[in-house]
Design a protein around this motif. Sequence first.
Motif, PDB file in Angstrom:
ATOM      1  N   ALA A 115      37.890  18.269  12.700  1.00  0.00           N
ATOM      2  CA  ALA A 115      36.708  17.526  12.652  1.00  0.00           C
ATOM      3  C   ALA A 115      35.770  17.827  11.660  1.00  0.00           C
ATOM      4  CB  ALA A 115      35.853  19.214  13.664  1.00  0.00           C
ATOM      5  N   ALA A 186      33.257  12.156  13.953  1.00  0.00           N
ATOM      6  CA  ALA A 186      33.642  13.313  14.805  1.00  0.00           C
ATOM      7  C   ALA A 186      32.892  13.739  15.754  1.00  0.00           C
ATOM      8  CB  ALA A 186      33.988  14.744  14.629  1.00  0.00           C
ATOM      9  N   PHE A 187      33.194  13.982  17.218  1.00  0.00           N
ATOM     10  CA  PHE A 187      32.931  14.166  18.412  1.00  0.00           C
ATOM     11  C   PHE A 187      31.486  13.012  19.086  1.00  0.00           C
ATOM     12  CE2 PHE A 187      32.470  18.252  16.112  1.00  0.00           C
ATOM     13  CZ  PHE A 187      33.493  18.735  16.653  1.00  0.00           C
ATOM     14  N   TYR A 191      37.878  12.814  22.960  1.00  0.00           N
ATOM     15  CA  TYR A 191      38.703  13.017  21.493  1.00  0.00           C
ATOM     16  C   TYR A 191      39.309  12.348  21.570  1.00  0.00           C
ATOM     17  CZ  TYR A 191      41.844  16.535  18.675  1.00  0.00           C
ATOM     18  OH  TYR A 191      42.518  16.820  18.305  1.00  0.00           O
ATOM     19  N   ILE A 342      29.861  23.165  15.016  1.00  0.00           N
ATOM     20  CA  ILE A 342      31.416  22.680  15.397  1.00  0.00           C
ATOM     21  C   ILE A 342      32.409  23.786  16.219  1.00  0.00           C
ATOM     22  CG2 ILE A 342      33.887  22.269  14.348  1.00  0.00           C
ATOM     23  CD1 ILE A 342      32.338  21.865  11.414  1.00  0.00           C
ATOM     24  N   ILE A 346      33.597  21.962  19.859  1.00  0.00           N
ATOM     25  CA  ILE A 346      34.709  21.936  20.241  1.00  0.00           C
ATOM     26  C   ILE A 346      35.051  23.092  21.778  1.00  0.00           C
ATOM     27  CG2 ILE A 346      36.834  23.278  19.560  1.00  0.00           C
ATOM     28  CD1 ILE A 346      36.698  22.803  16.678  1.00  0.00           C
ATOM     29  N   ARG A 351      38.405  19.138  23.112  1.00  0.00           N
ATOM     30  CA  ARG A 351      39.360  19.487  21.915  1.00  0.00           C
ATOM     31  C   ARG A 351      39.671  21.125  22.981  1.00  0.00           C
ATOM     32  NH1 ARG A 351      36.151  16.192  19.176  1.00  0.00           N
ATOM     33  NH2 ARG A 351      36.753  15.929  16.999  1.00  0.00           N
TER      34      ARG A 351
END
Length: 651
Positions: A115, A186-187, A191, A342, A346, A351
Amino acid sequence: MRIISTCIFLLVSILSWSQNNNQQALFTIDGKPYSSEEFVRVYKKNLDLVKDESQRNVNQYLDLFINYKLKVTKAHQLGLHETAKYKSELQSYRNQLAKGYQTDKKVTEELVQEAYNRMKFEIKASHILIRSDLNDSPADTLKAYNKLLDIKKRIEKGEDFAIVAQQHSEDPSAKTNSGNLGYFSAFKMVYPFESAAYNTPIHQVSKIIRTRFGYHIIKVHDLRPTRGEIEVAHIMLFKPNDSIKDINGIKIFEIFKKFKQGENFETLAKTYSEDKGSSEKGGKLEIFGSGDIGSEIFEEKSFKLENPGDYSTPFESEFGFHIVKLIKKHPLKSLEELRKEIERKIGSDDRSIFIRKSFTEGLRSKYKIVENQKNVKKLSTLVDDRLYDNKWELPKKEKELEAELFSLDKNKVSTKEFLEYLNAQQKSKNANQIKPVSELVKFHLSKFKDERLTLYHNQNLEKENPEFDIVMNEYKEGILLFDLMEKEIWNKAKTDTIGLKSFYDLNKENYKWNDRYEVQIASSTDKKVIESVKKYLKSNKDEAFIKEKINKNNKINVMFENGVFEKESPKLPLNYTFTKGLSEVISNENYFYVINGKNFLPAEPKAFSEVKGKVISDYQQYLESNWIQKLKEEFKVEVNQSEFERIKKQL
């Protein structure tokens, strides 16, 4: 905070671990042994943190440790560990703590690294979506897949991706943006979509992927280093129709002209901006990054500003007309700074499925599950198609229900336990499209076994993980001590008004004022100013008059303080000696003072009302000291002196 209050004399928590008979006993309380290992571990853990040198002394530390264990012993004797409040709080903490032991740390770390590496770049992509719900029938799912496959083939033959997206994508926004999602990192996307985008080369189209929204193909246009996040304020005018669009298109330039003439941006935003969410805050928006605003134009104009205070000329976006002012840019933080954030993302992201799957696979290899094949086969006679319509009921065949379905590390799990689980699951639509019913039962049986594995692992954490056991025992004793101290000491000290007043009367000498001065203090960094102030004071001018004369043009040249100050008060200059009336000009560091001495108050005991908080604290310590002595008389403490001498040499 409760634990810190309880164990303050050890500064950090006192750790307690269930005793091993083979460990050497350092001391016993009523015959119960406490090991040298525990004492050494606790001493070393706290050594670098204690500020009181006496607590570094091993002899005194042992005394503190024994006192601690005496309190825990007393708490158990009073049954505080049996109260509903204690059990509820402990279980709540255990549930929270256990979550950290129900994860695959290796997979988690890999996902964190992945990530963060993706967060270093922003990707620009378009997509085409054909919707397909995860609960759709196999036929409908295949139909959606084949529809997108045909579209993909057309694009591979040369048709324009944007035009095809506009015509056929089932993402509603594609009608206006031709499937273009702008830049994201990312995010920002689910995902599977994110992974497909980052794994597709620039200018290429991805393989068909599935998310919870349906089937997608993605075209990647660009990849650039991340711009981080940005903080801006803006003034915005809407454009709901053509006539207002024309009016506001002119008005935004009039507002810009007022700003250029020197009017305050925040005031203009409050007065004219039609974005009510930000106008009251002077136009300030929440911090955002690429893809957060939903307007590529707005983001580009904002990120082009370089220095705080820079501003854009008026521009038009999808939403209206804007003027943007830069407040601050926030570059990407380091991995360690972002790690917690992070990990949190997650945990609430797709994820987390990979982490749970890996963790469960580890449990399957760790614990042995043995199915009773005969009884597993019998499930097909106990479950039927009514399960699909939420009409199936638990059968009443007691003998078959009590039969063993499987064992988990030799612990029997009955058919009834699984069927009760299945009965609860039939209300959920998830996976209920699996047919025939025998396959659906297989699916739920696999999930049930995984849940039992996790539960069994959770129940055995103390036995299998020494670190978990230590922390749990720490918390157990911490709660007990808090409840005990509250019951035996703290509440008594607060409510025993007679005892508290008597303690104050006996110890008045400990609660005394030093010599005090009632004074008026004038201070300035300019000696000439203080000399002028002194002249005004000599002429009996009051503070208001002096401030009006001295503090001009919004500049504070002199400040006054009035009050009663102790002799050593930092409010007074170091070299001040009380005299009635005006002092000479006193120089102290970078300040100059003139002090008007009004009254001298000699040292005397403080009134009870002035020191009640300090008296309560001291009274608590007095009660605790006496109580500890009684505990030492109530319980028999025996120290193994030879073992203690050995430990002292070691430490």
